[in-house]
Design a protein around this motif. Structure first.
Motif, PDB file in Angstrom:
ATOM      1  N   TYR B 106       0.972  -1.281  -0.176  1.00  0.00           N
ATOM      2  CA  TYR B 106       0.121   0.138   0.083  1.00  0.00           C
ATOM      3  C   TYR B 106       0.996   1.324  -0.221  1.00  0.00           C
ATOM      4  O   TYR B 106       0.635   2.160  -0.736  1.00  0.00           O
ATOM      5  N   VAL B 107       2.055   1.228   0.639  1.00  0.00           N
ATOM      6  CA  VAL B 107       3.032   2.230   0.686  1.00  0.00           C
ATOM      7  C   VAL B 107       3.470   2.496  -0.934  1.00  0.00           C
ATOM      8  O   VAL B 107       3.548   3.703  -1.427  1.00  0.00           O
ATOM      9  N   LEU B 108       3.726   1.576  -1.527  1.00  0.00           N
ATOM     10  CA  LEU B 108       4.148   1.578  -2.829  1.00  0.00           C
ATOM     11  C   LEU B 108       2.979   2.190  -3.752  1.00  0.00           C
ATOM     12  O   LEU B 108       3.183   3.110  -4.601  1.00  0.00           O
ATOM     13  N   ARG B 109       1.794   1.688  -3.365  1.00  0.00           N
ATOM     14  CA  ARG B 109       0.711   2.120  -4.284  1.00  0.00           C
ATOM     15  C   ARG B 109       0.436   3.844  -3.924  1.00  0.00           C
ATOM     16  O   ARG B 109       0.259   4.452  -5.110  1.00  0.00           O
ATOM     17  N   ASP B 110       0.721   4.044  -2.756  1.00  0.00           N
ATOM     18  CA  ASP B 110       0.499   5.457  -2.551  1.00  0.00           C
ATOM     19  C   ASP B 110       1.474   6.257  -3.269  1.00  0.00           C
ATOM     20  O   ASP B 110       1.494   7.410  -3.834  1.00  0.00           O
ATOM     21  N   ALA B 120      -5.185   4.226 -12.687  1.00  0.00           N
ATOM     22  CA  ALA B 120      -5.446   3.879 -11.339  1.00  0.00           C
ATOM     23  C   ALA B 120      -4.453   2.777 -10.790  1.00  0.00           C
ATOM     24  O   ALA B 120      -3.953   2.078 -11.625  1.00  0.00           O
ATOM     25  N   VAL B 121      -4.056   3.029  -9.528  1.00  0.00           N
ATOM     26  CA  VAL B 121      -3.259   2.051  -8.912  1.00  0.00           C
ATOM     27  C   VAL B 121      -3.766   1.386  -7.690  1.00  0.00           C
ATOM     28  O   VAL B 121      -4.404   2.044  -6.765  1.00  0.00           O
ATOM     29  N   ARG B 122      -3.829   0.088  -7.791  1.00  0.00           N
ATOM     30  CA  ARG B 122      -4.760  -0.624  -6.659  1.00  0.00           C
ATOM     31  C   ARG B 122      -3.851  -1.852  -6.127  1.00  0.00           C
ATOM     32  O   ARG B 122      -3.038  -2.129  -6.665  1.00  0.00           O
ATOM     33  N   VAL B 123      -4.089  -2.002  -4.711  1.00  0.00           N
ATOM     34  CA  VAL B 123      -3.540  -3.251  -4.301  1.00  0.00           C
ATOM     35  C   VAL B 123      -4.318  -4.544  -4.313  1.00  0.00           C
ATOM     36  O   VAL B 123      -5.511  -4.366  -4.103  1.00  0.00           O
TER      37      VAL B 123
END
Lengths: 263, 404
Positions: B106-110, B120-123
């Protein structure tokens, strides 16, 4: 031999079953009792039973060490007396030796007139070992918690001694300052700690068949010296658990909740 | 250090020692303790250069539509750590590693969203065929001081964008005083920059660098392939002819559907619905991240302090040359006390680790709550959803065929 007993008490449509597994003694006349609570009754409850924890019969049955224990000074060794007894034995041996007897030479002793056959480089003196044994086993009370997986011995000012109930020796701690292993010798719980410089500490716990008396033997040896052993006896006592249940959290520190006993 | 363990434990000539010893047990314990004491064969250490200080390459303007590739960051994996099973009770640390595999992606996604270079970037819990680019990560090492990640990024055509190991190190300055828990100081994570933010910035920059090597037509082709890969996933028997595999294993669109083909519209409709679902899944990971964040940062701070303490005590470790001559009572008690305190310290650290796992357990449970009437873990729900969409597509397509 494992004997199963079932005791039922009915509560509405469901029956509460306590299933006891009584393990017969393997040789010393002692047994361990585990209780498992299960819900019986309607067929749908069978699924609930399936989810309940089950006795793992692969795990060896152990005596129950859990409880609060206080030292019984009457039945415990005093380190000075034990030291004195060892000294007397060695004095007698050295006397036999000096008079041409064939007694086997004992480990080095380094006090007073019995400092015979000593080589200080070999190990610590028996007096220092005795004092260290007293230092290591100075606690007068201990709390022991035991579940299906582990036994945990808590003593004030000491690191907990924790061991699995499974067979075989287990490494429980290691650092630059020492290593500890634990295991079971029949129904005795043994912790062995190796400290730098070939200093070896062993704790051996055993409990009586009626689980009212706990015995702790602390043995300390250094290099090739014979161990100094101190036997301590503990009696079970009822310690009030206190009104709070505390758990460790990260963001709130120790969090305690008040327990209310329902009549 | 402990190569010469006492062997006299096998016998006891003292009358007061009333418990008989079992030679088998002691044989085991002696062998193992001796093994502990001997110089262990250290695993080969591969040094990975840390990424250092990195500035995230941000875009001020919204990128052109073809540049807005949709990214899925899969829940990370962990590499089995041989140390986990070494000592009794150490599984608590393995549990932490499992938990952080949900947090770190999630940190990478952010970070990727923050760069404003992507769509869009999603986990996600699983590989998703509807996306343009998928990122897989493996946590090689993670504690308060070091983070090592192996990152693989592959687009829908099968082209490998990245396959690289990243490392970053945290310093005291990365953990402000507020991250150390006291009753008077409740940590507020608002505005807190992750101690390992550089590693994520570097990954984002590396991905961007690869994207920049593509011209517009490459990116348009990539998005077309993504569309057809999704169509194939829905109904391989209908759409398999649209894709071809090249010799090097990459997918190419061999046959395009007409712009006004109703099948294409249906696929896009399904894809939209699917994206709404995975948006919800992503929100669950966001909720988990937010729930975990404070506890995780404080935990890392503890870990940072613990490692530093271990390193300091290692420097004060037993020196046989120094102690060999001294076997007095004072020397013995000093040796015992050092051991005792190192064990107490380690037990407290383990208790904190348990506290961390205990504290975030409700958030992990929340993650696996039912989404859209599905049940099971998030991974299971995701698989169920894809099955439903496939069945729905077959149903709708079948109805249309019979109507025609």
């Amino acid at each position: 031999m494992v004997k199963w007993l079932e005791k039922y008490s009915f509560n509405g449509s469901k029956a509460l079953a306590l299933v006891f597994a009584v393990a017969a003694a393997s040789g010393d006349g002692t047994g361990q009792i585990f209780a498992q609570e299960a819900t019986l009754g309607a067929p749908a409850d069978v699924a609930e039973i399936e989810h309940l924890p089950r006795l793992n019969l692969d795990n060896p049955l152990r005596l129950n060490f859990s409880g609060s224990w206080e030292k019984d000074f009457q039945r415990s060794d005093k380190w000075e007396d034990e030291l004195s007894r060892m000294m007397t034995i060695r004095q007698e041996r050295s006397a036999i030796q000096s008079t041409g007897g064939t007694g086997v030479l004992g480990p080095s002793v380094s006090i007073g007139n019995i400092n015979l056959n000593s080589s200080r480089a070999r190990g610590s003196s028996i007096v220092d070992l005795a004092r260290l044994t007293e230092y290591v086993s100075r606690q007068t009370t201990m709390e022991i918690y035991q579940d299906r997986n582990e036994v945990r011995i808590e003593r004030r000012g000491e690191a907990d001694l924790v061991c699995t109930l499974a067979e075989g020796p287990t490494e429980t701690f290691s650092s630059d300052h020492g290593a500890e292993m634990c295991g079971w010798d029949r129904q005795q719980l043994v912790f062995r700690t190796a400290l730098p410089g070939d200093l070896d500490i062993m704790h051996r716990f055993s409990v009586s068949s009626n689980t009212k008396v706990l015995r702790m033997v602390v043995s300390i040896s250094s290099r090739d010296s014979a161990p100094f052993n101190l036997i301590q006896a503990f009696n079970r006592y009822d310690a009030s658990s206190g009104p709070f249940n505390c758990i460790q959290t990260i963001t709130r520190g120790k969090v305690c909740s008040q327990t209310t006993i329902l009549e | 250090m402990f190569s010469r363990l006492t062997s006299h434990i096998f016998f006891s000539t003292q009358p007061s020692f009333k418990f008989c010893a079992s030679p088998t047990f002691f044989l085991y314990i002696c062998i193992l303790l001796t093994a502990c004491g001997q110089t262990a064969v250290e695993p080969k250490v591969i040094l990975i250069p840390p990424v250092g200080s990195v500035t995230l390459n941000r875009s001020i303007d919204t990128p052109a539509p073809e540049q807005q590739l949709d990214i899925g960051v899969l829940v990370f994996e962990t590499k089995p750590n041989g140390q986990d099973a070494q000592r009794f009770g150490d599984w608590v640390f393995a549990e932490i590693r499992d938990n952080e595999t949900h947090y770190l992606p999630y940190v990478l996604r952010d970070t990727l969203l923050d760069s404003n270079q992507w769509g869009a970037v999603r986990v996600l819990p699983e590989f998703d065929p509807s996306l343009d680019l998928q990122i897989k990560g493996t946590v090689l090492k993670s504690d308060g001081i070091d983070l090592h990640l192996q990152i693989q990024a592959e687009d829908s055509t099968g082209r490998l964008w990245l396959d690289k190991v990243y490392a970053d190190a945290a310093y005291e300055s990365d953990y402000p005083a507020s991250t150390r828990f006291t009753n008077a100081n409740q940590f507020d994570a608002t505005g807190f920059v992750d101690p390992f933010q550089d590693i994520y910035d570097q990954i984002a920059n590396d991905l961007l660098a690869v994207k920049k090597t593509f011209d517009t037509s490459n990116l348009v082709d990539l998005r077309r392939v993504s569309q057809m890969v999704y169509a194939n996933d829905l109904s391989p028997e209908t759409f398999s002819y649209t894709l071809n595999k090249t010799i090097d294993g990459r997918l190419l669109v061999s046959s395009l559907l007409a712009e006004n083909d109703p099948m294409l519209a249906r696929i896009e409709d399904m894809r939209l619905r699917h994206h709404l679902f995975i948006d919800t899944v992503d929100q669950y990971y966001e909720a988990l991240h937010n729930e975990m964040q404070v506890a995780y940062i404080i935990w890392r701070r503890y870990s940072f302090d613990q490692i530093n303490e271990e390193e300091n005590t290692a420097q004060r470790a037993f020196n046989p040359d120094q102690y060999g001559r001294s076997r007095s009572f004072l020397s013995l008690t000093q040796r015992y006390d050092r051991y005792r305190w190192s064990k107490i310290y380690q037990q407290e650290f383990r208790e904190l680790a348990s506290g961390f796992n205990r504290e975030i357990a409700p958030a992990i449970l929340d993650l696996n709550k039912d989404v859209h009437g599905l049940s099971g873990t998030m991974e299971e729900q995701y698989i169920q959803w894809r099955r439903i969409l496939r069945a729905l597509f077959e149903l709708e397509s079948g109805q249309e065929v019979s109507a025609n």
